[in-house]
Scaffold this motif. Structure first.
Motif, PDB file in Angstrom:
ATOM      1  N   GLN A   1       2.258   8.510   9.588  1.00 50.04           N
ATOM      2  CA  GLN A   1       2.595   7.487   8.610  1.00 50.04           C
ATOM      3  C   GLN A   1       1.758   7.626   7.344  1.00 50.04           C
ATOM      4  O   GLN A   1       2.273   7.582   6.227  1.00 50.04           O
ATOM      5  CB  GLN A   1       2.389   6.103   9.219  1.00 50.04           C
ATOM      6  N   SER A   2       0.469   7.830   7.518  1.00 46.53           N
ATOM      7  CA  SER A   2      -0.389   7.888   6.336  1.00 46.53           C
ATOM      8  C   SER A   2      -0.098   9.141   5.519  1.00 46.53           C
ATOM      9  O   SER A   2      -0.101   9.106   4.294  1.00 46.53           O
ATOM     10  CB  SER A   2      -1.854   7.828   6.736  1.00 46.53           C
ATOM     11  N   ILE A   3       0.177  10.219   6.198  1.00 47.62           N
ATOM     12  CA  ILE A   3       0.499  11.456   5.481  1.00 47.62           C
ATOM     13  C   ILE A   3       1.802  11.293   4.722  1.00 47.62           C
ATOM     14  O   ILE A   3       1.908  11.618   3.547  1.00 47.62           O
ATOM     15  CB  ILE A   3       0.588  12.641   6.465  1.00 47.62           C
ATOM     16  N   LYS A   4       2.783  10.755   5.424  1.00 44.75           N
ATOM     17  CA  LYS A   4       4.072  10.540   4.766  1.00 44.75           C
ATOM     18  C   LYS A   4       3.904   9.642   3.559  1.00 44.75           C
ATOM     19  O   LYS A   4       4.442   9.916   2.493  1.00 44.75           O
ATOM     20  CB  LYS A   4       5.073   9.934   5.744  1.00 44.75           C
ATOM     21  N   ASP A   5       3.142   8.561   3.725  1.00 44.14           N
ATOM     22  CA  ASP A   5       2.967   7.632   2.610  1.00 44.14           C
ATOM     23  C   ASP A   5       2.365   8.325   1.398  1.00 44.14           C
ATOM     24  O   ASP A   5       2.824   8.145   0.276  1.00 44.14           O
ATOM     25  CB  ASP A   5       2.078   6.457   3.024  1.00 44.14           C
ATOM     26  N   TYR A   6       1.350   9.130   1.647  1.00 47.66           N
ATOM     27  CA  TYR A   6       0.729   9.769   0.488  1.00 47.66           C
ATOM     28  C   TYR A   6       1.639  10.790  -0.180  1.00 47.66           C
ATOM     29  O   TYR A   6       1.847  10.751  -1.379  1.00 47.66           O
ATOM     30  CB  TYR A   6      -0.605  10.423   0.844  1.00 47.66           C
ATOM     31  N   VAL A   7       2.182  11.704   0.601  1.00 51.24           N
ATOM     32  CA  VAL A   7       2.968  12.755  -0.037  1.00 51.24           C
ATOM     33  C   VAL A   7       4.205  12.177  -0.710  1.00 51.24           C
ATOM     34  O   VAL A   7       4.635  12.651  -1.749  1.00 51.24           O
ATOM     35  CB  VAL A   7       3.379  13.890   0.935  1.00 51.24           C
ATOM     36  N   ARG A   8       4.718  11.128  -0.125  1.00 54.11           N
ATOM     37  CA  ARG A   8       5.877  10.476  -0.711  1.00 54.11           C
ATOM     38  C   ARG A   8       5.539   9.924  -2.097  1.00 54.11           C
ATOM     39  O   ARG A   8       6.371   9.940  -2.996  1.00 54.11           O
ATOM     40  CB  ARG A   8       6.294   9.344   0.232  1.00 54.11           C
ATOM     41  N   SER A   9       4.336   9.455  -2.250  1.00 54.95           N
ATOM     42  CA  SER A   9       3.937   8.933  -3.559  1.00 54.95           C
ATOM     43  C   SER A   9       3.880  10.061  -4.584  1.00 54.95           C
ATOM     44  O   SER A   9       3.872   9.829  -5.784  1.00 54.95           O
ATOM     45  CB  SER A   9       2.584   8.231  -3.462  1.00 54.95           C
ATOM     46  N   GLN A  10       3.814  11.291  -4.101  1.00 48.20           N
ATOM     47  CA  GLN A  10       3.800  12.448  -4.994  1.00 48.20           C
ATOM     48  C   GLN A  10       5.138  13.161  -4.965  1.00 48.20           C
ATOM     49  O   GLN A  10       5.244  14.346  -5.290  1.00 48.20           O
ATOM     50  CB  GLN A  10       2.699  13.426  -4.564  1.00 48.20           C
ATOM     51  N   ASP A  11       6.148  12.446  -4.507  1.00 52.67           N
ATOM     52  CA  ASP A  11       7.495  12.991  -4.489  1.00 52.67           C
ATOM     53  C   ASP A  11       7.711  14.165  -3.543  1.00 52.67           C
ATOM     54  O   ASP A  11       8.538  15.035  -3.802  1.00 52.67           O
ATOM     55  CB  ASP A  11       7.919  13.391  -5.892  1.00 52.67           C
TER      56      ASP A  11
END
Lengths: 355, 355
Positions: B101-111
DNA sequence: CTGAAAGCGCTAACAT
DNA sequence: ATGTTAGCGCTTTCAG
């Protein structure tokens, strides 16, 4: 397809300067083999249009060069990425984690991958994903997001389908099951079973915790059947997670006239409720029975072990994945597959007891 | 970039026959706008090389046609898919779920997107993923698979990196931190803290459950420091999940001379152990103290609430993702980022008690 | 059976 | 400021 290419060797034909790695392409192999690029492509795809010996030779060279076909290029021409999108609210939720796992397991067996799309219950995030899907990053998608606020996207999702990106819903109802097949469990009935069981135990004043029309309705119908009425103060229509359950538990513990039993939207909420009750010295199940829905793994390891209604998540995930891949490969669905509903089952453990 | 393209309209220029949808391309827009394809590309990418008015006109047309750039085509030329792979043993494991979840959240913020790659502890599965990564489906990958059997792939993973697919390890140690940065928590110390705390409580005979050299060593070092010795029968060194923990609990309950306290590899195992102990009428913590490692959410909602050692998973995930994206974008890493270690912290709750 | 050639849809020089 | 062109690496007719 390239089983024999998976060797651990590593040769680099076209490195120009150090540190500037370039992958080996069909062309590299073609040159090395003295045949055309097309032949190489055919050979590696095991076409029978190409001579056995040349095929062997080509494969050997590909092996030696440690060739791996470029997925991006292939995706462009084949108009397919062999990946699907999975939209869920969050992975940190045993229910969706299990769903994700079963879906991944199935599609992986069919050589597909899954992109993890969690929305954190944010409808804008779902929107972003829908648009990403439209860009051709995936061959299809599964939407398993609950919540009424998501319903506004149904039209957009239908457009997606019309643009040839098949979609299947899990535990979410759409409009047209021909367009968007639905795989669900009978949560209405699950809530009914839970309440019905509690009533059969002798409880008369039941509460409900969680936000789900369908479950609340099932709950209500059980009360109705037994001629019990539902007081407003007994429905805690809110909250979706464990902390929320804790809040409900605190509120209940603080009441003078407590309900005798509470049906929770899911097991996490139930655990939250119980935890608060115990913290406030209210005994479960002696003073209040608590029952969940989902039957997550932890339900059986909790203390007291949780009475709940089993929902066959893994089966649902697998079925949804099957249906999606069928759609992607252009197969037609049987009527049953367009609306596949799984039965639920009461699991009696220790968090409920005779009053 | 195309915020204003997200309109709900739907126009289809090049549908030939019903049911044969074709996505609108740059060419369609170019024709409609009476400019060249290249201009359209530039305009939509907001290049300042193109006249404001034409840009506006082009964008308007793109909007009207409900244009979405083709991710596959773009990936081919840009040699980037804007997605990363995340290799974990399983999602159905609160620790990895939170990591994911945390990885997804971060990378998602960077598209960026993440492809979920769970191995179910199968080393062949990891191999399949490595090969998939080589095909250019992802721009980089995070490996968070524990287990010694996975170590055999380290060389292969290094090759991946040499082929320009950056990798970062989470809680897994590699060889060359310049090649593969490592983000980890100090699990050696975590186990040390757990044992040390138990000893400080007055416990003398400690057991260990789970399979992890690093943690077992931390455990041992605490015993050593206090001059206690470790009996073989007190180490349940096995690969375990919650059910396995239950088995260990049963074994312990069946012993005449029980250990006074047990340190578990992680919280899930701890919960399994406790559950079995309680089922066998062994009181926790009165008769046996049990302590976990990880501090999963459930640890605080369990009954008795679980004493454990916190591992900052979410922070670790975010950091790993940050480092990976830095690598992908070609930035150099600081020495600290090449081996980033997070401290752990004892969290005292109710599953441990003075003897 | 093998090769030549035309794209897939987009980007990025290089011209104009 | 806009257009032309040459790919990216692969698949897939269509000729030979």
């Amino acid at each position: 397809m390239y089983e024999n290419l998976l060797l651990y060797k590593y040769v680099n034909l076209n490195v120009l300067k150090e540190g500037d790695y370039m992958a080996v392409t069909l062309n590299d192999i073609a040159r090395k083999a003295g045949v055309s690029l097309a032949t190489v492509s055919l050979a590696l795809n095991n076409s029978d249009k190409v001579n056995k010996d040349t095929k062997l030779k080509i494969k050997r060279i590909a092996d030696k060069l440690n060739y791996v076909p470029n997925a991006r290029a292939r995706a462009l021409v084949k108009k397919s990425t062999k990946t699907i999108g999975l939209v869920i609210p969050e992975v940190v939720n045993p229910f969706f984690a299990e769903l994700a796992q079963s879906i991944k397991d199935y599609v992986r067996s069919q050589d597909f991958n899954v992109i993890l799309c969690s929305t954190d219950y944010q409808s804008e995030e779902e929107l972003r994903y829908i648009n990403m899907f439209r860009s051709g990053q995936v061959d299809g998608a599964i939407f398993a997001c609950v919540g009424d606020m998501m319903a506004q996207h149904n039209e957009l999702i239908i457009k997606l389908v019309e643009e040839n990106i098949p979609v299947v819903y899990v535990d979410r109802d759409g409009v047209d099951h021909d367009l968007i097949p639905v795989v669900k469990s009978d949560v209405y009935h699950a809530a009914y079973q839970a309440a019905d069981y509690l009533i059969s135990l002798g409880h008369k004043e039941l509460a409900f915790a969680g936000q789900s029309v369908e479950r609340l309705n099932g709950f209500k119908s059980a009360l109705m059947k037994h001629g019990l009425d539902l007081k407003d103060k007994n429905v805690y229509y809110d909250y979706l997670k464990m902390e929320g359950g804790y809040t409900v538990g605190e509120k209940i513990a603080a009441r003078k006239n407590k309900p005798e039993a509470v049906v929770c939207l899911n097991d996490e909420i139930a655990i939250g409720v119980i935890q608060a009750l115990i913290a406030e010295k209210v005994k479960v199940p002696e003073e209040i029975s608590v029952i969940g829905i989902d039957n997550i793994k932890m339900a059986n390891f909790y203390n007291p072990s949780l009475t709940t209604v089993n929902i066959p998540v893994s089966q649902m995930g697998k079925k949804a994945a099957e249906i999606l891949l069928k759609r992607i490969s252009g197969q037609t669905l049987s009527p049953k597959e367009k609306f596949f509903i799984f039965p639920t089952e009461l699991v009696i453990r220790d968090s409920s007891w005779k009053a």
